[in-house]
Write a protein that holds these residues in place. Structure first.
Motif, short mmCIF file in Angstrom:
data_model
loop_
_atom_site.label_atom_id
_atom_site.label_comp_id
_atom_site.label_asym_id
_atom_site.label_seq_id
_atom_site.Cartn_x
_atom_site.Cartn_y
_atom_site.Cartn_z
N ILE A 118 1.07 -1.26 0.02
CA ILE A 118 -0.03 -0.06 -0.01
C ILE A 118 0.60 0.96 0.36
N TYR A 120 1.03 5.37 0.82
CA TYR A 120 0.60 6.07 2.26
C TYR A 120 1.59 7.58 1.34
N TYR A 153 -4.19 3.09 12.83
CA TYR A 153 -4.54 3.81 12.86
C TYR A 153 -5.60 3.89 14.19
N TYR A 166 -9.53 3.56 4.41
CA TYR A 166 -8.27 3.55 4.88
C TYR A 166 -8.82 2.56 6.00
N TYR A 168 -8.02 -0.85 4.32
CA TYR A 168 -6.86 -1.24 3.07
C TYR A 168 -5.99 -1.00 3.80
N ARG A 169 -5.87 0.01 4.50
CA ARG A 169 -4.27 0.51 4.78
C ARG A 169 -3.85 -0.17 6.28
N TRP A 170 -4.56 -0.78 6.91
CA TRP A 170 -3.92 -1.37 7.86
C TRP A 170 -3.72 -2.83 7.30
#
Length: 180
Positions: A118, A120, A153, A166, A168-170
């Motif tokens: 991913i 960022y 997060y 968000y 998917y960002r973990w």
């Protein structure tokens, strides 16, 4: 004439000596900004590379667990989209790690053990207290339970972070960060 030549040689020597003196004065400052990280002594669990100034192994910053746990510790209590209830995550702020390696890019590419990646925007790590967690509810994260590192997060503190974009960002099982 002979004395004039000696004078010119002495002037050049004094200039060279002054240059060496000033370089010697600033060399420690340059040394601290490059290759300032100690070598990892244990198993490397995270590599950071790309647009960084501080490395410890062939243009890469390698970290073992002890080095990561030496960063300022942060705790977040929050819900996730993949677990039940709120959990307490312990780790370090990603922005602290980026500062330690002297990151200068605009994008951080996080890669997991299974090669999931991913991108960022780097400013997101300043906007939110995003951590790389190495423990959940007091238990060390291992590969079988989303470790050794998991991007977390502060989801419960910011309604906008409860959006599926968000989730998917973990990234869990984090093994590397590339700074672009």
């Amino acid at each position: 004439m002979f004395l004039g030549m000696i004078g010119k040689i002495a002037l050049r020597a004094s200039r060279a000596g002054a240059a060496i003196f000033w370089l010697g004065m600033f060399a420690p400052a340059f040394a601290e900004s490059v290759d300032a990280l100690p070598a990892a002594e244990g198993k490397v669990i995270l590599e950071v590379y790309g647009a960084i100034n501080n490395t410890n192994a062939n243009d890469v910053a390698q970290f073992d667990r002890v080095m990561l746990e030496a960063l300022p510790r942060t705790r977040i209590e929050t819900h996730t989209s993949v677990t039940d209830g709120a959990h307490v995550f312990e780790g370090f702020l990603v922005r602290d790690l980026l500062k330690q390696v002297g990151a200068s890019g605009s994008v951080v590419v996080v890669t997991a053990l299974n090669y999931y990646t991913i991108d960022y925007p780097i400013e997101e790590f300043d906007e939110y207290d995003i951590i790389l967690a190495y423990a959940m509810d007091g238990e060390r994260l291992r590969a079988r339970n989303k470790g050794p590192l998991w991007v977390v997060y502060p989801r419960d503190d910011h309604p906008e972070l409860q959006d599926i974009r968000y989730d998917y960002r973990w990234v869990w099982q984090v093994v590397s960060l590339e700074i672009l």
